[in-house]
Design a protein around this motif. Sequence first.
Motif, short mmCIF file in Angstrom:
data_model
loop_
_atom_site.label_atom_id
_atom_site.label_comp_id
_atom_site.label_asym_id
_atom_site.label_seq_id
_atom_site.Cartn_x
_atom_site.Cartn_y
_atom_site.Cartn_z
N PHE A 180 -13.15 35.46 -21.57
CA PHE A 180 -13.02 34.66 -22.78
C PHE A 180 -12.42 35.50 -23.89
O PHE A 180 -12.52 36.72 -23.87
CB PHE A 180 -14.41 34.16 -23.23
N PHE A 181 -11.82 34.81 -24.87
CA PHE A 181 -11.33 35.51 -26.04
C PHE A 181 -11.63 34.68 -27.28
O PHE A 181 -11.79 33.46 -27.20
CB PHE A 181 -9.84 35.84 -25.93
N ARG A 182 -11.72 35.38 -28.41
CA ARG A 182 -11.96 34.71 -29.69
C ARG A 182 -11.12 35.40 -30.75
O ARG A 182 -11.00 36.62 -30.77
CB ARG A 182 -13.44 34.81 -30.07
N VAL A 183 -10.53 34.58 -31.61
CA VAL A 183 -9.76 35.07 -32.75
C VAL A 183 -10.45 34.53 -33.99
O VAL A 183 -10.63 33.31 -34.12
CB VAL A 183 -8.30 34.58 -32.72
N GLU A 184 -10.86 35.44 -34.88
CA GLU A 184 -11.54 35.01 -36.10
C GLU A 184 -11.47 36.13 -37.13
O GLU A 184 -11.77 37.29 -36.81
CB GLU A 184 -13.00 34.67 -35.79
N ASP A 185 -11.05 35.79 -38.34
CA ASP A 185 -11.03 36.74 -39.46
C ASP A 185 -10.31 38.04 -39.11
O ASP A 185 -10.86 39.14 -39.30
CB ASP A 185 -12.45 37.05 -39.93
N GLU A 186 -9.09 37.93 -38.58
CA GLU A 186 -8.27 39.12 -38.27
C GLU A 186 -8.94 40.02 -37.22
O GLU A 186 -8.72 41.23 -37.19
CB GLU A 186 -7.97 39.94 -39.53
N HIS A 215 -3.38 34.73 -37.70
CA HIS A 215 -3.55 33.70 -36.67
C HIS A 215 -4.76 32.82 -36.99
O HIS A 215 -5.78 33.30 -37.46
CB HIS A 215 -3.73 34.36 -35.30
N ALA A 216 -4.63 31.55 -36.70
CA ALA A 216 -5.74 30.61 -36.90
C ALA A 216 -6.90 30.97 -35.97
O ALA A 216 -6.69 31.48 -34.87
CB ALA A 216 -5.28 29.19 -36.60
N PRO A 217 -8.13 30.69 -36.40
CA PRO A 217 -9.28 30.93 -35.52
C PRO A 217 -9.15 30.11 -34.24
O PRO A 217 -8.68 28.97 -34.26
CB PRO A 217 -10.48 30.45 -36.34
N MET A 218 -9.55 30.71 -33.14
CA MET A 218 -9.53 29.98 -31.87
C MET A 218 -10.42 30.68 -30.86
O MET A 218 -10.74 31.86 -31.00
CB MET A 218 -8.12 29.84 -31.31
N VAL A 219 -10.83 29.94 -29.86
CA VAL A 219 -11.59 30.46 -28.73
C VAL A 219 -10.89 29.95 -27.49
O VAL A 219 -10.41 28.82 -27.45
CB VAL A 219 -13.05 29.94 -28.76
N GLY A 220 -10.79 30.80 -26.46
CA GLY A 220 -10.13 30.38 -25.24
C GLY A 220 -10.67 31.09 -24.02
O GLY A 220 -11.48 32.01 -24.11
N THR A 221 -10.18 30.64 -22.89
CA THR A 221 -10.57 31.21 -21.61
C THR A 221 -9.44 32.06 -21.07
O THR A 221 -8.29 31.62 -21.06
CB THR A 221 -10.88 30.08 -20.60
N LEU A 222 -9.75 33.27 -20.65
CA LEU A 222 -8.75 34.15 -20.05
C LEU A 222 -8.49 33.76 -18.61
O LEU A 222 -9.40 33.35 -17.89
CB LEU A 222 -9.24 35.60 -20.03
#
Length: 127
Positions: free
Chosen positions: A64-70, A36-43
Amino acid sequence: MRLSVFCPDRRVFDGKEVTSVTLTGTEGQVQILPGHAPMVGTLDTGLLAYDGSESAEAVVSHGFFRVEDEHVTILAGTLEFAGEIDVQRAESTYKKAESGLKNVSDPEELERLGRKLRRADLRRSFS
């Protein structure tokens, strides 16, 4: 992928191996898979589900959530797995929030009670 979930009152897990994560963001449901591409979002108030060597679902409220480097990191105001939910309390909270919505005109209070109602509804139907 690794999943880390933190709440103010506990570290749910840190670095759990998973194959997918599905969560409710303020922009809608998000499914995160390897690559998945890196992203930051609000729950938003909703369900958090993950699959891996074990699968589970939980009710989550704001954060909040963050997706980065698996690695998926979730910072949630609250998180409850089905076995942790007090059904009677959820039902009582739902009724109070529903009743409170009838007498509110302040937009901020209306939003707060709406979130409370959504969370209580999820909790009572999820358990």
